[in-house]
Design a protein around this motif. Structure first.
Motif, PDB file in Angstrom:
ATOM      1  N   ASN A  34      -4.993  10.812  18.522  1.00 25.76           N
ATOM      2  CA  ASN A  34      -4.169   9.980  17.643  1.00 25.76           C
ATOM      3  C   ASN A  34      -3.437   8.929  18.457  1.00 25.76           C
ATOM      4  O   ASN A  34      -3.071   9.168  19.602  1.00 25.76           O
ATOM      5  CB  ASN A  34      -3.098  10.818  16.925  1.00 25.76           C
ATOM      6  CG  ASN A  34      -3.690  11.755  15.916  1.00 25.76           C
ATOM      7  OD1 ASN A  34      -4.408  11.338  15.033  1.00 25.76           O
ATOM      8  ND2 ASN A  34      -3.401  13.039  16.064  1.00 25.76           N
ATOM      9  N   ILE A  35      -3.231   7.802  17.833  1.00 27.96           N
ATOM     10  CA  ILE A  35      -2.362   6.776  18.406  1.00 27.96           C
ATOM     11  C   ILE A  35      -1.292   6.508  17.360  1.00 27.96           C
ATOM     12  O   ILE A  35      -1.593   6.112  16.238  1.00 27.96           O
ATOM     13  CB  ILE A  35      -3.134   5.479  18.722  1.00 27.96           C
ATOM     14  CG1 ILE A  35      -4.206   5.740  19.774  1.00 27.96           C
ATOM     15  CG2 ILE A  35      -2.173   4.390  19.184  1.00 27.96           C
ATOM     16  CD1 ILE A  35      -5.107   4.561  20.045  1.00 27.96           C
ATOM     17  N   LEU A  36      -0.069   6.773  17.713  1.00 27.59           N
ATOM     18  CA  LEU A  36       1.033   6.586  16.780  1.00 27.59           C
ATOM     19  C   LEU A  36       1.972   5.511  17.304  1.00 27.59           C
ATOM     20  O   LEU A  36       2.323   5.498  18.479  1.00 27.59           O
ATOM     21  CB  LEU A  36       1.803   7.895  16.590  1.00 27.59           C
ATOM     22  CG  LEU A  36       0.982   9.073  16.078  1.00 27.59           C
ATOM     23  CD1 LEU A  36       1.820  10.342  16.082  1.00 27.59           C
ATOM     24  CD2 LEU A  36       0.432   8.798  14.694  1.00 27.59           C
ATOM     25  N   ILE A  37       2.340   4.624  16.433  1.00 30.45           N
ATOM     26  CA  ILE A  37       3.278   3.575  16.797  1.00 30.45           C
ATOM     27  C   ILE A  37       4.593   3.871  16.092  1.00 30.45           C
ATOM     28  O   ILE A  37       4.627   4.080  14.889  1.00 30.45           O
ATOM     29  CB  ILE A  37       2.748   2.196  16.382  1.00 30.45           C
ATOM     30  CG1 ILE A  37       1.439   1.922  17.115  1.00 30.45           C
ATOM     31  CG2 ILE A  37       3.773   1.113  16.663  1.00 30.45           C
ATOM     32  CD1 ILE A  37       0.736   0.679  16.660  1.00 30.45           C
ATOM     33  N   ASP A  38       5.647   3.879  16.847  1.00 29.22           N
ATOM     34  CA  ASP A  38       6.970   4.139  16.294  1.00 29.22           C
ATOM     35  C   ASP A  38       7.675   2.814  16.059  1.00 29.22           C
ATOM     36  O   ASP A  38       8.084   2.142  17.002  1.00 29.22           O
ATOM     37  CB  ASP A  38       7.766   5.015  17.256  1.00 29.22           C
ATOM     38  CG  ASP A  38       9.117   5.405  16.696  1.00 29.22           C
ATOM     39  OD1 ASP A  38       9.437   5.024  15.550  1.00 29.22           O
ATOM     40  OD2 ASP A  38       9.859   6.097  17.407  1.00 29.22           O
ATOM     41  N   ALA A  39       7.780   2.423  14.809  1.00 32.33           N
ATOM     42  CA  ALA A  39       8.405   1.142  14.458  1.00 32.33           C
ATOM     43  C   ALA A  39       9.880   1.109  14.843  1.00 32.33           C
ATOM     44  O   ALA A  39      10.445   0.034  15.052  1.00 32.33           O
ATOM     45  CB  ALA A  39       8.249   0.882  12.968  1.00 32.33           C
ATOM     46  N   LYS A  40      10.503   2.261  14.978  1.00 34.53           N
ATOM     47  CA  LYS A  40      11.924   2.305  15.326  1.00 34.53           C
ATOM     48  C   LYS A  40      12.186   1.671  16.693  1.00 34.53           C
ATOM     49  O   LYS A  40      13.201   1.019  16.906  1.00 34.53           O
ATOM     50  CB  LYS A  40      12.439   3.742  15.291  1.00 34.53           C
ATOM     51  CG  LYS A  40      13.960   3.813  15.252  1.00 34.53           C
ATOM     52  CD  LYS A  40      14.438   5.178  14.866  1.00 34.53           C
ATOM     53  CE  LYS A  40      14.405   5.456  13.406  1.00 34.53           C
ATOM     54  NZ  LYS A  40      15.273   4.778  12.516  1.00 34.53           N
ATOM     55  N   THR A  41      11.230   1.826  17.632  1.00 32.97           N
ATOM     56  CA  THR A  41      11.376   1.219  18.951  1.00 32.97           C
ATOM     57  C   THR A  41      11.430  -0.308  18.821  1.00 32.97           C
ATOM     58  O   THR A  41      12.256  -0.965  19.459  1.00 32.97           O
ATOM     59  CB  THR A  41      10.210   1.628  19.874  1.00 32.97           C
ATOM     60  OG1 THR A  41      10.203   3.047  19.976  1.00 32.97           O
ATOM     61  CG2 THR A  41      10.361   1.032  21.258  1.00 32.97           C
ATOM     62  N   LYS A  49      12.833  -5.925  11.814  1.00 29.49           N
ATOM     63  CA  LYS A  49      12.240  -4.962  10.898  1.00 29.49           C
ATOM     64  C   LYS A  49      11.355  -5.707   9.912  1.00 29.49           C
ATOM     65  O   LYS A  49      11.744  -6.753   9.390  1.00 29.49           O
ATOM     66  CB  LYS A  49      13.342  -4.195  10.152  1.00 29.49           C
ATOM     67  CG  LYS A  49      12.811  -3.114   9.246  1.00 29.49           C
ATOM     68  CD  LYS A  49      13.937  -2.333   8.585  1.00 29.49           C
ATOM     69  CE  LYS A  49      13.345  -1.271   7.686  1.00 29.49           C
ATOM     70  NZ  LYS A  49      14.364  -0.485   7.037  1.00 29.49           N
ATOM     71  N   ALA A  50      10.164  -5.180   9.668  1.00 31.24           N
ATOM     72  CA  ALA A  50       9.245  -5.807   8.709  1.00 31.24           C
ATOM     73  C   ALA A  50       9.865  -5.802   7.317  1.00 31.24           C
ATOM     74  O   ALA A  50      10.440  -4.804   6.890  1.00 31.24           O
ATOM     75  CB  ALA A  50       7.919  -5.067   8.701  1.00 31.24           C
ATOM     76  N   LYS A  51       9.751  -6.934   6.640  1.00 32.07           N
ATOM     77  CA  LYS A  51      10.278  -7.041   5.277  1.00 32.07           C
ATOM     78  C   LYS A  51       9.158  -7.024   4.241  1.00 32.07           C
ATOM     79  O   LYS A  51       9.417  -6.835   3.065  1.00 32.07           O
ATOM     80  CB  LYS A  51      11.075  -8.337   5.135  1.00 32.07           C
ATOM     81  CG  LYS A  51      12.300  -8.380   6.016  1.00 32.07           C
ATOM     82  CD  LYS A  51      13.001  -9.697   5.883  1.00 32.07           C
ATOM     83  CE  LYS A  51      14.172  -9.775   6.861  1.00 32.07           C
ATOM     84  NZ  LYS A  51      14.789 -11.101   6.877  1.00 32.07           N
ATOM     85  N   THR A  52       7.931  -7.252   4.703  1.00 34.64           N
ATOM     86  CA  THR A  52       6.788  -7.319   3.798  1.00 34.64           C
ATOM     87  C   THR A  52       5.961  -6.044   3.921  1.00 34.64           C
ATOM     88  O   THR A  52       5.536  -5.700   5.015  1.00 34.64           O
ATOM     89  CB  THR A  52       5.895  -8.529   4.168  1.00 34.64           C
ATOM     90  OG1 THR A  52       6.695  -9.707   4.145  1.00 34.64           O
ATOM     91  CG2 THR A  52       4.730  -8.678   3.216  1.00 34.64           C
ATOM     92  N   PRO A  53       5.729  -5.358   2.811  1.00 36.86           N
ATOM     93  CA  PRO A  53       4.860  -4.172   2.866  1.00 36.86           C
ATOM     94  C   PRO A  53       3.454  -4.558   3.341  1.00 36.86           C
ATOM     95  O   PRO A  53       2.988  -5.677   3.080  1.00 36.86           O
ATOM     96  CB  PRO A  53       4.826  -3.675   1.422  1.00 36.86           C
ATOM     97  CG  PRO A  53       6.059  -4.251   0.791  1.00 36.86           C
ATOM     98  CD  PRO A  53       6.282  -5.567   1.483  1.00 36.86           C
ATOM     99  N   LEU A  54       2.776  -3.659   4.035  1.00 37.43           N
ATOM    100  CA  LEU A  54       1.472  -3.944   4.612  1.00 37.43           C
ATOM    101  C   LEU A  54       0.492  -4.503   3.587  1.00 37.43           C
ATOM    102  O   LEU A  54      -0.155  -5.526   3.825  1.00 37.43           O
ATOM    103  CB  LEU A  54       0.881  -2.686   5.263  1.00 37.43           C
ATOM    104  CG  LEU A  54      -0.502  -2.859   5.872  1.00 37.43           C
ATOM    105  CD1 LEU A  54      -0.481  -3.868   7.011  1.00 37.43           C
ATOM    106  CD2 LEU A  54      -1.048  -1.529   6.340  1.00 37.43           C
TER     107      LEU A  54
END
Length: 82
Positions: A34-41, A49-54
């Motif tokens: 698995n490759i997990l990206i932690d957006a909190k970092t 912080k992203a404002k637009t949903p994917l």
């Protein structure tokens, strides 16, 4: 989202999810589970912080290219074209 989920979203949003299917291959010896990206970092390091949903961003990107691209494909591989 997994790569497969993003692929499936893209093909659905592009209007024809029946023509393309992702291929599931055996994991190689050097592949990670698995490759997990932690957006909190990103939020902490860059105060962003992203404002637009994917799905909305993908839809807007596809719509942009449908409206602003042409049908001719340019490539360095087309050696006979001028």
């Amino acid at each position: 989202y997994s790569i497969e989920e993003i692929f499936n979203l893209m093909t659905t949003l592009m209007g024809d999810d029946s023509a393309l299917r992702s291929e599931l291959r055996q994991r190689g010896a050097d592949d990670t589970d698995n490759i997990l990206i932690d957006a909190k970092t990103t939020q902490i390091d860059f105060n962003w912080k992203a404002k637009t949903p994917l799905i909305d961003g993908l839809r807007r990107t596809i719509d942009y290219y449908k409206e602003n691209s042409n049908d001719k494909i340019y490539s360095h591989l087309n050696l006979n074209e001028t």
